[in-house]
Motif scaffolding. Structure first.
Motif, PDB file in Angstrom:
ATOM      1  N   PRO A 186       0.811  -1.227   0.000  1.00 17.18           N
ATOM      2  CA  PRO A 186       0.000   0.000   0.000  1.00 17.18           C
ATOM      3  C   PRO A 186       0.844   1.277   0.000  1.00 17.18           C
ATOM      4  O   PRO A 186       0.489   2.258  -0.650  1.00 17.18           O
ATOM      5  N   VAL A 187       1.967   1.255   0.697  1.00 14.19           N
ATOM      6  CA  VAL A 187       2.840   2.438   0.709  1.00 14.19           C
ATOM      7  C   VAL A 187       3.436   2.656  -0.677  1.00 14.19           C
ATOM      8  O   VAL A 187       3.495   3.784  -1.169  1.00 14.19           O
ATOM      9  N   TYR A 188       3.872   1.566  -1.331  1.00 15.67           N
ATOM     10  CA  TYR A 188       4.414   1.682  -2.685  1.00 15.67           C
ATOM     11  C   TYR A 188       3.368   2.233  -3.647  1.00 15.67           C
ATOM     12  O   TYR A 188       3.666   3.096  -4.481  1.00 15.67           O
ATOM     13  N   LEU A 189       2.142   1.750  -3.532  1.00 15.20           N
ATOM     14  CA  LEU A 189       1.077   2.232  -4.412  1.00 15.20           C
ATOM     15  C   LEU A 189       0.750   3.697  -4.146  1.00 15.20           C
ATOM     16  O   LEU A 189       0.477   4.454  -5.084  1.00 15.20           O
ATOM     17  N   LEU A 190       0.782   4.109  -2.894  1.00 12.76           N
ATOM     18  CA  LEU A 190       0.528   5.512  -2.562  1.00 12.76           C
ATOM     19  C   LEU A 190       1.612   6.420  -3.128  1.00 12.76           C
ATOM     20  O   LEU A 190       1.321   7.483  -3.691  1.00 12.76           O
ATOM     21  N   VAL A 191       2.859   6.001  -3.013  1.00 17.63           N
ATOM     22  CA  VAL A 191       3.970   6.788  -3.572  1.00 17.63           C
ATOM     23  C   VAL A 191       3.860   6.837  -5.096  1.00 17.63           C
ATOM     24  O   VAL A 191       4.065   7.891  -5.713  1.00 17.63           O
ATOM     25  N   ALA A 192       3.525   5.718  -5.724  1.00 19.21           N
ATOM     26  CA  ALA A 192       3.376   5.692  -7.179  1.00 19.21           C
ATOM     27  C   ALA A 192       2.233   6.600  -7.626  1.00 19.21           C
ATOM     28  O   ALA A 192       2.358   7.325  -8.622  1.00 19.21           O
ATOM     29  N   PHE A 193       1.119   6.597  -6.879  1.00 17.75           N
ATOM     30  CA  PHE A 193       0.005   7.482  -7.213  1.00 17.75           C
ATOM     31  C   PHE A 193       0.404   8.946  -7.064  1.00 17.75           C
ATOM     32  O   PHE A 193       0.034   9.787  -7.883  1.00 17.75           O
ATOM     33  N   GLY A 194       1.180   9.264  -6.029  1.00 18.55           N
ATOM     34  CA  GLY A 194       1.653  10.643  -5.849  1.00 18.55           C
ATOM     35  C   GLY A 194       2.571  11.077  -6.989  1.00 18.55           C
ATOM     36  O   GLY A 194       2.458  12.198  -7.492  1.00 18.55           O
ATOM     37  N   CYS A 195       3.458  10.192  -7.413  1.00 18.79           N
ATOM     38  CA  CYS A 195       4.348  10.511  -8.540  1.00 18.79           C
ATOM     39  C   CYS A 195       3.551  10.716  -9.822  1.00 18.79           C
ATOM     40  O   CYS A 195       3.813  11.648 -10.588  1.00 18.79           O
TER      41      CYS A 195
END
Length: 119
Positions: free
Chosen positions: A69-78
């Motif tokens: 979930p943290v990886y997906l959140l960072v990817a969505f922010g990018c």
């Protein structure tokens, strides 16, 4: 039944436009779609991350699954930053709208000057 048509005022070529709005119960908003997707992904992640008794994940898969979930959140922010940056870089000026707005401002100033307001 919902009546749909092609074209028309305000519709893009090849798009479908509703001629009669759907009832609030039948229409799902974009927020509702995103929330449904997040609930489905979240429940699938929780089912795998909580490791039910019959499921044995290898340690490398488990190590990659827990921070997902943290990886997906960072990817969505990018992705969001890149989209905003691209849209700002390719923003078009509306010369006709700017000229029309200047005409409206001039007319308003002339009207206010005629009524006794000084600038």
């Amino acid at each position: 039944p919902v009546v749909v048509g092609r074209g028309g005022v305000g519709a893009r070529r090849g798009s479908v436009r509703l001629l009669r709005p759907l009832s609030p119960q039948a229409a799902m908003t974009k927020l509702g779609q995103w929330l449904c997707g997040l609930v489905l992904l979240g429940s699938a992640w929780a089912a795998l991350a909580l490791a039910p008794p019959g499921l044995r994940l290898p340690p490398p898969c488990r190590q990659a699954l827990l921070p997902l979930p943290v990886y997906l959140l960072v990817a969505f922010g990018c992705y969001s930053l890149a989209t905003v940056g691209y849209r700002l870089a390719t923003f078009n000026d509306c010369e006709e709208a700017a000229a029309e707005l200047q005409e409206h401002i001039s007319a308003a100033r002339a009207d206010l000057s005629r009524r006794g307001l000084r600038f």
